[in-house]
Design a protein around this motif. Structure first.
Motif, PDB file in Angstrom:
ATOM      1  N   GLY A 256       0.886  -1.328   0.167  1.00  9.66           N
ATOM      2  CA  GLY A 256      -0.063  -0.008  -0.050  1.00  9.66           C
ATOM      3  C   GLY A 256       0.810   1.277  -0.081  1.00  9.66           C
ATOM      4  O   GLY A 256       0.337   2.394  -0.043  1.00  9.66           O
ATOM      5  N   GLN A 257       2.134   1.175   0.128  1.00  6.70           N
ATOM      6  CA  GLN A 257       2.903   2.274   0.236  1.00  6.70           C
ATOM      7  C   GLN A 257       3.238   2.854  -1.421  1.00  6.70           C
ATOM      8  O   GLN A 257       3.203   2.213  -2.186  1.00  6.70           O
ATOM      9  CB  GLN A 257       4.451   1.901   0.530  1.00  6.70           C
ATOM     10  CG  GLN A 257       5.233   3.076   1.149  1.00  6.70           C
ATOM     11  CD  GLN A 257       6.250   2.491   1.961  1.00  6.70           C
ATOM     12  OE1 GLN A 257       6.524   1.388   2.547  1.00  6.70           O
ATOM     13  NE2 GLN A 257       7.637   3.287   1.870  1.00  6.70           N
ATOM     14  N   ARG A 258       3.518   4.188  -1.327  1.00  4.74           N
ATOM     15  CA  ARG A 258       3.574   4.807  -2.558  1.00  4.74           C
ATOM     16  C   ARG A 258       4.926   5.365  -2.643  1.00  4.74           C
ATOM     17  O   ARG A 258       5.339   6.393  -1.932  1.00  4.74           O
ATOM     18  CB  ARG A 258       2.373   6.027  -2.685  1.00  4.74           C
ATOM     19  CG  ARG A 258       2.240   6.509  -4.078  1.00  4.74           C
ATOM     20  CD  ARG A 258       0.952   7.183  -4.064  1.00  4.74           C
ATOM     21  NE  ARG A 258       1.136   8.616  -3.928  1.00  4.74           N
ATOM     22  CZ  ARG A 258       0.550   9.750  -4.572  1.00  4.74           C
ATOM     23  NH1 ARG A 258      -0.025   9.296  -5.553  1.00  4.74           N
ATOM     24  NH2 ARG A 258       0.775  10.697  -4.258  1.00  4.74           N
ATOM     25  N   ILE A 259       5.634   5.247  -3.505  1.00 10.86           N
ATOM     26  CA  ILE A 259       6.915   5.645  -3.642  1.00 10.86           C
ATOM     27  C   ILE A 259       6.989   6.728  -4.818  1.00 10.86           C
ATOM     28  O   ILE A 259       6.674   6.577  -5.898  1.00 10.86           O
ATOM     29  CB  ILE A 259       8.105   4.584  -3.877  1.00 10.86           C
ATOM     30  CG1 ILE A 259       8.060   3.781  -2.572  1.00 10.86           C
ATOM     31  CG2 ILE A 259       9.350   5.250  -4.173  1.00 10.86           C
ATOM     32  CD1 ILE A 259       8.848   2.306  -3.096  1.00 10.86           C
ATOM     33  N   ARG A 260       7.600   8.051  -4.341  1.00  8.55           N
ATOM     34  CA  ARG A 260       7.679   9.110  -5.391  1.00  8.55           C
ATOM     35  C   ARG A 260       9.041   8.943  -6.241  1.00  8.55           C
ATOM     36  O   ARG A 260      10.039   9.185  -5.217  1.00  8.55           O
ATOM     37  CB  ARG A 260       7.243  10.399  -4.656  1.00  8.55           C
ATOM     38  CG  ARG A 260       7.293  11.570  -5.642  1.00  8.55           C
ATOM     39  CD  ARG A 260       6.978  12.767  -4.943  1.00  8.55           C
ATOM     40  NE  ARG A 260       7.510  14.065  -5.442  1.00  8.55           N
ATOM     41  CZ  ARG A 260       8.177  14.779  -5.112  1.00  8.55           C
ATOM     42  NH1 ARG A 260       8.953  14.430  -4.333  1.00  8.55           N
ATOM     43  NH2 ARG A 260       8.522  15.810  -5.946  1.00  8.55           N
ATOM     44  N   LEU A 261       9.243   9.025  -7.320  1.00 13.39           N
ATOM     45  CA  LEU A 261      10.448   9.163  -8.165  1.00 13.39           C
ATOM     46  C   LEU A 261      10.424  10.492  -8.695  1.00 13.39           C
ATOM     47  O   LEU A 261       9.762  10.773  -9.590  1.00 13.39           O
ATOM     48  CB  LEU A 261      10.572   8.011  -9.132  1.00 13.39           C
ATOM     49  CG  LEU A 261      10.908   6.786  -8.183  1.00 13.39           C
ATOM     50  CD1 LEU A 261      10.386   5.615  -9.018  1.00 13.39           C
ATOM     51  CD2 LEU A 261      12.158   6.445  -7.660  1.00 13.39           C
TER      52      LEU A 261
END
Ligand SMILES: [Zn+2]
Ligand SMILES: [Zn+2]
Length: 396
Positions: free
Chosen positions: A256-261
């Protein structure tokens, strides 16, 4: 049939009806065209067969209310010509060509099928587009536009999420065709002015004392039509482009985590800054281990005798084994802790492995075991139920 087909094919034209045609008009026109082009009536005529296929394909979409609505939405966003340079959308001041993001969902898997991008249905498609930051549909700021944010979904194996992993991700997104530079015309030819709107992209209709302007239906508001289509993009000016990024998922990344690049989204327009890439992480469950934050969890069955007498238990960890002491007289449900055997973060912080002891009761026992148990029972004081017995007596 792909979403790309929907963008490229004009089903209304195929059925010779107006975009506002009623479902009855569509049905009537389809029946007429299908009858005329039916292979049975045109034996050996490949052209008729091709027409019959086209008409059937068009009716499969337009003859279905739900599909027709989706098709209309799709076409109004990405109508043929959306990529073609110099599009003059009626009533649109800037006239900037539509800025399209991560259009074709369900893209290719990255390395070894570990990375997978989300489903690709219409809901995904539109939510991706509308969640784009900065470059929304309304008034856009002047100057080079920031590229759109792109969202992607990746499914990680449980152990990869715990330990961290680096994966190649393949993103598929529409871009301008390099062969025709987006004008949709075969190299060496150029689009010509639309004969209906004479290049204006808009037609005017008079109704009483009012007049209405609407996007020209012949050229979808572009103002030009392509006579000889570019072989690469079939006249749309757009192609699907693929790019591959390498993404590092840190140890302990959670479901459920959202990783921002930052800066890994769509490139900006005319030198504008790139958008961001947001990767939604799904973690596949493990068949043995569960996870609570940085702690791993494991259920271990033990017998009643082991709980009473105590034992040493050898249990698996994610990358080895550990031996845990079960002291004599351990109650059911007791949680034992193996320190540092959970998620180990990059900064050295580590969670634990929490082992829950399940005392299992055999459904059947041998005669010898039963006899031994009966001897045991005779030697055991009754369970402490006095506090319940008092309440039970009130009802007897
Ligand atoms: Zn092209
Ligand atoms: Zn026109």
């Amino acid at each position: 049939m792909s979403s790309k087909d929907w963008i490229e094919k004009d089903y209304y034209a195929a059925l010779g009806v107006d975009k506002s045609a009623s479902s009855d008009e569509i049905k009537k026109s389809y029946r007429k065209l299908a009858r005329e082009s039916h292979p049975d009536h045109n034996p050996g005529d490949a052209g008729a067969e091709e027409r019959f296929k086209t008409v059937s394909e068009a009716y499969a979409v337009l003859g279905d209310e739900k599909k027709r609505r989706e098709y209309d939405e799709m076409r109004s966003l990405f109508g043929s010509g959306a990529f073609r340079r110099g599009a003059r959308g009626a009533g649109q001041s800037g006239g900037a060509p539509f800025d399209v993001s991560d259009l074709f969902g369900g893209g290719g898997a990255g390395g070894g099928g570990d990375a997978r991008f989300g489903g690709g249905g219409f809901t995904d498609l539109f939510s991706t587009i509308f969640s784009g930051g900065g470059a929304g549909g309304g008034a856009r700021p002047r100057g080079p536009a920031r590229g759109r944010d792109v969202e992607a979904e990746v499914a990680l194996d449980f152990s990869d999420a715990v330990r961290g992993v680096t994966l190649p991700l393949t993103l598929r997104a529409p871009g301008v065709c390099d062969t025709c530079h987006g004008n949709g015309a075969k190299p060496g030819t150029t689009p010509v002015a639309c004969p209906v709107c004479h290049g204006a992209g808009v037609t005017t209709r008079n109704q009483g004392s009012f007049s209405f302007s609407e996007p020209c239906r012949n050229c979808q508001g572009v103002g030009t039509i392509v006579e000889e289509k570019c072989p690469e993009c079939h006249g749309t000016g757009g192609v699907t482009k693929t790019r591959t990024l390498t993404v590092r998922f840190p140890a302990g990344v959670a479901d459920g985590q959202r990783i921002r690049l930052a800066g890994r989204g769509e490139p900006g327009d005319r030198g504008g800054p790139a958008g961001d890439l947001f990767v939604h992480v799904k973690v596949r469950p493990d068949e043995l281990f569960g996870r609570t934050g940085d702690d791993l969890t494991l259920n271990v069955p033990i017998t009643y005798a082991e709980a009473v007498l105590g034992t040493d238990l050898r249990v698996p960890t994610l990358d080895g084994t550990v031996t845990l002491r079960v002291p004599p007289g351990t109650p059911a449900g007791r949680v034992l802790r193996a320190r540092g055997k959970g998620v180990v973060r990059n900064d050295g912080r580590a969670g634990d492995l929490l082992v829950t002891l399940d005392v299992v009761v055999p459904a059947k026992v041998s005669d010898e075991a039963r006899a031994a148990l009966e001897t045991f029972a005779a030697q055991t004081p009754p369970a402490a139920r006095e506090h319940l017995d008092a309440r039970v007596r009130r009802f007897s």
